[in-house]
Design a protein around this motif. Sequence first.
Motif, PDB file in Angstrom:
ATOM      1  N   ASP A  25       0.798  -1.230  -0.193  1.00  0.00           N
ATOM      2  CA  ASP A  25       0.161  -0.057   0.029  1.00  0.00           C
ATOM      3  C   ASP A  25       0.770   1.094   0.047  1.00  0.00           C
ATOM      4  O   ASP A  25       0.315   2.315  -0.846  1.00  0.00           O
ATOM      5  CB  ASP A  25      -0.908  -0.052   1.312  1.00  0.00           C
ATOM      6  CG  ASP A  25      -2.216  -0.838   0.882  1.00  0.00           C
ATOM      7  OD1 ASP A  25      -2.522  -1.461  -0.157  1.00  0.00           O
ATOM      8  OD2 ASP A  25      -2.620  -1.457   2.068  1.00  0.00           O
ATOM      9  N   LEU A  26       2.011   1.249   0.749  1.00  0.00           N
ATOM     10  CA  LEU A  26       2.861   2.186   0.837  1.00  0.00           C
ATOM     11  C   LEU A  26       3.502   2.619  -0.611  1.00  0.00           C
ATOM     12  O   LEU A  26       3.619   3.766  -1.072  1.00  0.00           O
ATOM     13  CB  LEU A  26       3.903   2.159   1.823  1.00  0.00           C
ATOM     14  CG  LEU A  26       3.407   1.959   3.360  1.00  0.00           C
ATOM     15  CD1 LEU A  26       4.355   1.755   4.275  1.00  0.00           C
ATOM     16  CD2 LEU A  26       2.505   3.289   3.869  1.00  0.00           C
ATOM     17  N   VAL A  27       3.943   1.698  -1.250  1.00  0.00           N
ATOM     18  CA  VAL A  27       4.643   1.512  -2.479  1.00  0.00           C
ATOM     19  C   VAL A  27       3.535   2.117  -3.478  1.00  0.00           C
ATOM     20  O   VAL A  27       3.776   3.083  -4.310  1.00  0.00           O
ATOM     21  CB  VAL A  27       5.223   0.312  -3.018  1.00  0.00           C
ATOM     22  CG1 VAL A  27       5.616   0.276  -4.390  1.00  0.00           C
ATOM     23  CG2 VAL A  27       6.362  -0.243  -2.095  1.00  0.00           C
ATOM     24  N   ILE A  28       2.455   1.560  -3.520  1.00  0.00           N
ATOM     25  CA  ILE A  28       1.143   2.168  -4.454  1.00  0.00           C
ATOM     26  C   ILE A  28       0.824   3.603  -4.230  1.00  0.00           C
ATOM     27  O   ILE A  28       0.994   4.418  -5.356  1.00  0.00           O
ATOM     28  CB  ILE A  28       0.047   1.212  -4.351  1.00  0.00           C
ATOM     29  CG1 ILE A  28       0.244  -0.205  -4.748  1.00  0.00           C
ATOM     30  CG2 ILE A  28      -1.180   2.138  -4.899  1.00  0.00           C
ATOM     31  CD1 ILE A  28      -0.855  -1.220  -4.456  1.00  0.00           C
ATOM     32  N   ASN A  29       0.975   4.054  -2.958  1.00  0.00           N
ATOM     33  CA  ASN A  29       0.529   5.446  -2.578  1.00  0.00           C
ATOM     34  C   ASN A  29       1.931   6.288  -3.348  1.00  0.00           C
ATOM     35  O   ASN A  29       1.515   7.193  -3.900  1.00  0.00           O
ATOM     36  CB  ASN A  29       0.656   5.471  -1.236  1.00  0.00           C
ATOM     37  CG  ASN A  29       0.385   7.090  -0.702  1.00  0.00           C
ATOM     38  OD1 ASN A  29       1.303   7.702  -0.604  1.00  0.00           O
ATOM     39  ND2 ASN A  29      -1.128   7.319  -0.592  1.00  0.00           N
ATOM     40  N   ALA A  30       3.102   5.825  -2.894  1.00  0.00           N
ATOM     41  CA  ALA A  30       4.190   6.679  -3.269  1.00  0.00           C
ATOM     42  C   ALA A  30       4.265   6.600  -4.671  1.00  0.00           C
ATOM     43  O   ALA A  30       4.524   7.692  -5.378  1.00  0.00           O
ATOM     44  CB  ALA A  30       5.617   6.146  -2.669  1.00  0.00           C
ATOM     45  N   LEU A  31       4.086   5.542  -5.589  1.00  0.00           N
ATOM     46  CA  LEU A  31       4.393   5.360  -7.062  1.00  0.00           C
ATOM     47  C   LEU A  31       3.194   6.188  -7.783  1.00  0.00           C
ATOM     48  O   LEU A  31       3.532   7.160  -8.775  1.00  0.00           O
ATOM     49  CB  LEU A  31       4.290   4.047  -7.600  1.00  0.00           C
ATOM     50  CG  LEU A  31       5.545   3.296  -7.334  1.00  0.00           C
ATOM     51  CD1 LEU A  31       5.200   1.773  -7.794  1.00  0.00           C
ATOM     52  CD2 LEU A  31       6.767   3.765  -7.968  1.00  0.00           C
ATOM     53  N   LEU A  32       1.830   6.272  -7.266  1.00  0.00           N
ATOM     54  CA  LEU A  32       0.964   7.113  -7.938  1.00  0.00           C
ATOM     55  C   LEU A  32       1.193   8.421  -7.485  1.00  0.00           C
ATOM     56  O   LEU A  32       0.838   9.316  -8.577  1.00  0.00           O
ATOM     57  CB  LEU A  32      -0.540   6.657  -7.274  1.00  0.00           C
ATOM     58  CG  LEU A  32      -1.177   5.311  -7.661  1.00  0.00           C
ATOM     59  CD1 LEU A  32      -2.251   5.147  -6.976  1.00  0.00           C
ATOM     60  CD2 LEU A  32      -1.556   5.583  -9.250  1.00  0.00           C
TER      61      LEU A  32
END
Length: 184
Positions: free
Chosen positions: A16-23
Amino acid sequence: MSNQANTDTRQHAWSDLVINALLFQVIWFIAIFGPWYLAVVPLLLLLWHYIKTSQSRFIDSMMLLVVSTYGLAVDSLMSLVGLFEFDPQQALFANAIPLFLPILWLAFAMTIHRSLYWLVNKSGWFILLCVSIGPLSYVAARSASAVVFDHQTLIFIVIEWLSIGFLCVGLNHYVDSGDSNDRR
């Protein structure tokens, strides 16, 4: 069995953290280097993900509203007093801020209690990165002709990001102090 459950939860939280940062990064690059309106699609994905992963809608809504409104207000004021100049074709009406700014501030606000949460808890480091990386993003936007400002304006941008750093740390401290369950 419980170790497996804990591992799955940590992996899910990490993803979830990675998805948030990438988006957020996708939104920033599209809004600055491409046609800003294409950033609406990843912004909607980020918003959906933000809501889906929310543990407290009240806290997440407060963070989103306060941080994005504050950043947008400061940028609007700096534009109004002539420190920033934007392409008038990027705005809905004359002398208005460009539409990519609300997109960027909403996206940034959605990182504070997600992918940047670990850093916000290290308040000194977070503030240091705010006063360095925040202004660098404006310099990058200037090099892409998304905004025009002179070198002297950088001190105001640093002050803006210093205040944003303190705001985010303060909000995070407020949210983490006391019983957050009462605000869910």
